[in-house]
Design an enzyme around this catalytic site. Structure first.
Site, short mmCIF file in Angstrom:
data_model
loop_
_atom_site.label_atom_id
_atom_site.label_comp_id
_atom_site.label_asym_id
_atom_site.label_seq_id
_atom_site.Cartn_x
_atom_site.Cartn_y
_atom_site.Cartn_z
N HIS A 31 51.96 40.84 0.82
CA HIS A 31 52.49 42.14 0.87
C HIS A 31 53.62 42.23 -0.08
CE1 HIS A 31 50.28 42.86 4.56
NE2 HIS A 31 50.40 41.66 4.78
N SER B 146 63.54 46.71 -27.58
CA SER B 146 63.32 48.21 -27.34
C SER B 146 64.24 48.83 -28.46
CB SER B 146 64.21 48.40 -26.32
OG SER B 146 64.87 49.69 -26.25
N LYS C 255 67.12 44.45 -24.58
CA LYS C 255 65.82 44.42 -23.89
C LYS C 255 64.92 43.29 -24.70
CE LYS C 255 64.03 47.42 -21.39
NZ LYS C 255 63.57 47.22 -20.08
N GLU D 221 51.55 44.04 -20.21
CA GLU D 221 51.38 45.34 -19.98
C GLU D 221 50.03 45.87 -20.78
OE1 GLU D 221 55.32 47.72 -19.77
OE2 GLU D 221 55.74 45.77 -20.66
#
Ligand code: ARG
Length: 464
Positions: free
Chosen positions: A158, A279, A285, A292
């Protein structure tokens, strides 16, 4: 005016709109190698069965090889009017060796069996490529598994802290998924290993051909026993699409965890600069775009499977032009899967593992609670349900003190069933790991066994 190889009975030319709409050449030119391979096997078979002469066969093969060289040198002019790669190559062959001989290549063959043969050869080749890429990926996972048998990290259920495990144990779970993917690919390969060539349009042919000979020349184990099924079957493409969908499901889970684990919140691992992106606005970043993208491509892989299943649904036998829609999805899926496996493997080779942070994370969430309950069952003869309750109360007390179980120095005071020596032993992550006795557990001994299983699999199972 007629403008196609099949236009004998037509009185006028087909519209340009139809030519473009009907053509598959823009994408099926990817199958040029398989088409030439298939035609060479077919020519050899025709000659062996005395349907064409030796000289005709030699001319055909020479011409086909020249066409292959032309395509590879980008010297071949693709013309949409040729409809597909099969007709483009046949037309060029007749131009090279004359229509008298070139026109004989299509004897005892139809585009229906030709296209499915080419597509099947392609699927078999990609299947083996994927198996090899998965093996390389497992090797990388094994390298990490061997070095991190005692690198403690929390496991999650979970997405809440569950029990301590090792980094090795975690990464091996993915290695086993990829092992199953290889086994699934192998099983599909077996099912695909039957040649449809020589099925012709759907009913076979009146020439005395030797389908087994062309099947053997093409590396198929045997022939499709029924010509109708031979030209209508796309199970092999669906199998490969399903295989790829499952591979993506597995890689998407791995990538999701890598994304989480490389976030500031977890900070368990770091993806190297070579596989991170920046970024355009935030100078600080570093983003896990590779993970992804792989996670994102999973949607396409599922879509391609569902698309072909739907195309094939309720399709009457035998060939229908609907089936031309089988290719782009599979081409897309194999390209994405191979690219994804290659870059995932390269990225994983370079990840750094932040041991201390993982250990620190173990000190949150009372990971050792189950060990305490198991102790009460084992040593104090308390039924598990009751032990669970007692430890639950200890957890509540620790929470009130603002401490994790692993930080308690007075467990024996909170619960007199524990004595000081046992408390010290029990509240240790490495001890918790190695206390596991069951097969397949996170204990170092068990992990070593798991590594062996995977190593043996890789050794005994190399695809040539
Ligand atoms: N381009 C077609 C395909 O990819 C080839 C088969 C055509 N057969 C036919 N009977 N029109 O499916």
């Amino acid at each position: 005016m007629k403008n196609s190889m099949w236009s004998g009975r037509f009185e006028s030319q087909s519209s340009e709109l139809l030519q473009v709409f009907n053509a598959s050449l823009t994408f099926d030119k990817l199958l040029y190698k398989q088409d030439i391979q298939g035609s060479i096997a077919h020519a050899n078979m025709l000659c062996h069965c005395a349907i064409i002469s030796e000289a005709e066969k030699d001319a055909m093969i020479k011409g086909l090889k020249q066409i292959e060289a032309e395509i590879e040198a980008r010297n071949f002019s693709f013309d949409i009017k040729d409809e597909d790669i099969h007709m483009a190559i046949e037309k060029r062959l007749s131009a090279l060796i004359g229509a008298e001989i070139g026109g004989k290549l299509h004897t005892a063959r139809s585009r229906n069996d030709q296209v499915v043969t080419d597509f099947k050869l392609f699927a078999k080749e990609q299947n083996q490529l994927l198996q090899n890429l998965l093996k390389e990926l497992i090797e990388t996972l094994l390298t990490h598994a061997k070095t991190h048998k005692t690198t403690i990290m929390p496991s999650f259920t979970h997405l809440q802290h569950a029990q301590p495990i090792s980094f090795s144990f975690w990464i091996l779970s993915y290695a086993f998924m990829f092992m199953r993917d290889i086994k699934r690919l192998k099983a599909s390969f077996e099912l695909a290993d039957f040649s449809p060539l020589g099925s012709c349009a759907c009913a076979g042919t009146s020439y005395k051909t030797d389908r087994t000979m062309s099947a053997n020349l093409l590396g198929f184990k045997d022939i499709m026993p029924n010509a109708m099924d031979g030209v209508s079957d796309r199970d092999f493409a669906l199998d490969l699409l399903y295989n790829i969908a499952v591979i993506f499901m597995h890689t998407s889970r791995l990538c999701e965890e890598l994304i989480l684990f490389s976030s500031a919140e977890f900070d368990f691992i770091q993806i190297s600069d070579a596989y991170s992106t920046g970024s355009s606005i935030m100078p600080q970043k570093k983003n896990p775009d590779v993970c992804e993208l792989i996670r994102g491509k999973t949607g396409r892989a599922y879509g391609n499977l569902i698309a072909l299943l739907t195309t094939m649904k309720a399709l009457p036998l035998a060939y229908n032009k609907d089936m031309q829609e089988d290719k782009e999805g599979l081409f897309d899926s194999v390209k994405n899967a191979t690219q994804s496996l290659i870059i995932l493997n390269a990225m994983l080779k370079e990840i750094s593992i932040k041991k201390e942070n993982m250990l620190k994370a173990c000190q949150k969430g009372h990971l050792l609670a189950t060990d305490l309950a198991d102790f009460l069952v084992r040593e104090k003869n308390i039924p598990f349900r009751k032990a669970h309750f007692i430890v639950g109360e200890v957890v509540a007390k620790a929470d009130k003190m603002g401490l994790d179980l692993s930080e308690l120095s007075n467990l024996h005071e909170l619960e007199p069933l524990f004595d000081e020596v046992n408390a010290k032993r029990l509240l240790n992550f490495e001890n918790s790991l190695n206390a596991k006795q069951s097969e397949g557990s996170s204990a170092v001994k068990s992990v070593e066994k798991q590594i062996k299983i995977l190593e043996n699999f890789l050794k005994g199972d190399k695809v040539a």
